[in-house]
Design a protein around this motif. Structure first.
Motif, mmCIF file in Angstrom:
data_model
loop_
_atom_site.group_PDB
_atom_site.id
_atom_site.type_symbol
_atom_site.label_atom_id
_atom_site.label_comp_id
_atom_site.label_asym_id
_atom_site.label_seq_id
_atom_site.Cartn_x
_atom_site.Cartn_y
_atom_site.Cartn_z
ATOM 1 N N ALA A 196 -2.347 -4.554 12.039
ATOM 2 C CA ALA A 196 -3.150 -3.286 11.712
ATOM 3 C C ALA A 196 -3.020 -2.386 12.924
ATOM 4 O O ALA A 196 -3.036 -1.162 13.022
ATOM 5 N N LEU A 234 -3.480 -4.038 5.140
ATOM 6 C CA LEU A 234 -2.452 -3.391 6.337
ATOM 7 C C LEU A 234 -2.360 -1.861 5.515
ATOM 8 O O LEU A 234 -2.519 -0.872 6.041
ATOM 9 N N SER A 260 -4.454 2.041 6.280
ATOM 10 C CA SER A 260 -3.568 3.385 7.020
ATOM 11 C C SER A 260 -3.983 4.431 6.227
ATOM 12 O O SER A 260 -4.582 4.607 5.369
#
Length: 603
Positions: free
Chosen positions: A308, A339, A343
């Motif tokens: 991450a 992840l 984002s």
């Protein structure tokens, strides 16, 4: 333009065994594993297969003689027709010098430096140098490629290109993370119009490899490193990570540039280099589920935090909205969903060839994309996403020949497609296990519906039945469900994802369905799903639709058609041997429904 990609070394397993003690459970703790070959013709992937499917040695490192032979035969060509030979490694003399300089400046005692320096020189000269690779190719095939036709593609660039090519060649940012390449373990960058830009300041050396560290933890827990990491992922679901987490709070250091390091660098030549540290963190090793789960959960959180951090930095470096995650670490599906969700990227893809199974595809695609004759028109013509069903297929004649070898032991009935779907769907309403064999072998480590074992997830104990009676493996291991793509968000909390065709993402099961598919729900309430479409897997999708109509259960369990320690079956004979050696109840071979003769009434 015809490009042949291949990965594998005749002597690498022997070399690592003799020089670094990589034997027993450590036998995969080396480079060159997942040997394979792939063939591109005018930018289209026409054939790809892993050597293990053909030589029946799981995760084989051997030179891919059989895989190369099959690819050439499938395309009806010879070596003389190949324009480019692509290898997913580039061990240049400069790389060797950099490795040796790193050893000389390391804190190792002088005697150990000298020994390791000699080992790396010998590895280079005997196994991985350009000359060694070409000599190996000639020794195993009888053909010496013209040096002008050879491309040595850096390992991580092959990984990045694999993801880019398989996803349809859309401009993308990428993260590659694995055990190690020639020198490094992870990097980030962009691919635009087929050209790669590496963000050099994000490159991380192999001494800080998250993939190698996770493999070391896998070995510490008693499993096979570079092979059994999915067992650690399964165990991680049994408990929450400890607070504080020594892996995160003491071992891992995050840097402002997006890199990470370890308080104690890895000794990649010593598979036991961190064992004492693990026991310092968690106490002396205990062969119990509780101990292993605690270590696994801590390791999983560490991997999540590190990747991450990398993606957070990457999304500030690029204006692209699409993310590719490739390399062995990308197979950690527990990490992939958070992840992506954490984002800003619009989508994130992990290919079916994310691990070293796919780098022959990436090497071949990289060579083609960087050829002067490959322009925008050529890329556009080959830009469709690629199916994973790339390996050998077997027609009725081959199936019937294999069945003849089991005369008296099995009973087979040939059905048309509709009859087969109807009969198998009815069988699966019961507590039975079905081997499903059709079409071309899928590429990569996951069974994606062409060499699969299927079962009804509506039974509480079906996981135990498959694990003990069929797969011969640990009882804590979860199973993945097949689900229709259009229904998946109804059953699973998929967040921003709309599909997961390659079992590379894990999602929470919605409360309304947990009691309806208990056999496909892990202890933490999640499932690693494979979404199906009529276009991708028409007959398997038809089976799931009919099964759902009969049972109101919207999923089927799908696990790989093999037993523990063996590769996924490839040929009809492989399938019949596995069928007869386990308690699989029924076998579908193409359009043949097969039962064991000893079953009453020919069932």
């Amino acid at each position: 333009m015809i490009v042949l990609g291949c990965n594998g070394f005749s002597r690498v397993s022997e070399f690592f065994s003799e020089r670094l003690g990589a034997t027993g459970i450590n036998k995969h703790y080396l480079l060159g594993h997942d040997a394979a070959a792939a063939l591109l013709i005018d930018g289209r992937l026409v054939a790809a297969v892993e050597e293990e499917r053909l030589n029946r040695e799981k995760k084989t490192t051997d030179f891919p003689t059989r895989a190369i032979d099959w690819c050439l035969r499938e395309a009806g060509i010879t070596f003389d027709d190949v324009d480019v030979f692509a290898f997913p490694w580039n061990w240049s003399p400069q790389i060797l010098d950099e490795i040796l300089n790193g050893i000389r400046t390391s804190p190792l005692p002088e005697a150990e430096q000298a020994e390791l320096t000699g080992t790396m020189r010998d590895l280079f000269e005997q196994v991985v140098s350009h000359d060694a690779i070409l000599a190996d190719f000639e020794a195993r095939t009888g053909h010496r490629p013209d040096p002008a036709k050879v491309r040595f593609v850096p390992h991580h660039l092959a990984h990045a290109t694999t993801g880019y090519y398989l996803a349809g060649m859309k401009d993308s940012a990428f993260l590659v993370s694995d055990g190690r390449a020639e020198r490094f373990s992870t990097l980030t960058g962009e691919i635009r119009d087929g050209r790669i830009t590496v963000f050099d300041d994000t490159v991380t050396g192999s001494e800080f490899s998250m993939g190698t560290l996770f493999s070391a933890i896998t070995r510490f827990l008693g499993f096979v490193p570079n092979n059994d990491e999915y067992k650690v992922m399964g165990l991680a679901g049994y408990t929450a990570p400890p607070t504080p987490n020594p892996f995160v709070d003491h071992l891992l250091t995050l840097h402002d540039d997006g890199r990470y390091t370890f308080a104690k660098p890895l000794r990649t030549d010593d598979v036991h280099s961190h064992d004492a540290l693990f026991e310092e963190y968690f106490g002396p090793f205990e062969d119990t589920l509780e101990y292993k789960a605690r270590v696994a959960a801590a390791a999983q959180q560490m991997l999540n935090v590190a990747t991450a951090h990398q993606v957070s930095r990457l999304e500030k470096r690029t204006d692209l909205d699409h993310l590719l995650f490739e390399g062995g670490v990308a197979l950690n599906c527990l990490n992939n969903t958070p992840l992506f969700e954490g984002s800003r990227f619009d989508d994130m893809q992990v290919s079916f060839g994310a691990s070293d199974t796919g780098i022959t595809i990436g090497a071949a695609a990289h060579a083609w994309l960087n050829d002067p004759g490959t322009g925008p028109a050529e890329r556009l013509a080959a830009s469709a996403p690629v199916t994973p069903y790339l390996g050998p297929a077997y027609d009725d004649a081959a199936i019937e020949e294999a069945l003849a070898g089991f005369t008296g032991r099995v009973h087979a009935t040939r059905l048309d497609d509709d009859e087969l779907v109807e009969q198998v769907a009815k069988l699966l309403t019961k507590k039975v296990v079905v081997g499903w064999f059709e079409g071309r072998v899928e590429h990569g480590p996951r069974a994606l519906g062409h060499r699969s074992i299927l079962a009804n997830p509506g039974f509480d104990d079906i996981k135990d039945i498959i694990n003990t009676r069929v797969k011969h493996r640990e009882p804590f291991r979860p199973f993945a469900p097949l689900v229709l793509e259009e229904r998946a968000p109804e059953i699973f909390d998929m967040g921003r994802k709309t599909s997961s065709p390659y079992m590379t993402f894990v999602f929470p099961v919605r409360d309304a369905y947990k009691d309806r598919i208990p056999g496909a729900v892990h202890v933490d309430g999640t499932s690693r799903i494979q979404t199906l479409t009529d276009e991708g897997t028409p007959r398997l999708t038809a089976l799931l639709r009919r099964f759902t109509a009969l049972t109101d259960t919207p999923c089927l369990i799908n696990t790989s058609f093999n037993v523990a320690g063996e590769p996924i079956v490839c040929t009809p004979t492989d399938a019949l041997k596995c069928f007869m050696g386990t308690e699989i109840d029924y076998l579908v071979l193409g359009n043949h429904l097969v039962t064991k003769s000893e079953l009453p009434d020919g069932r």
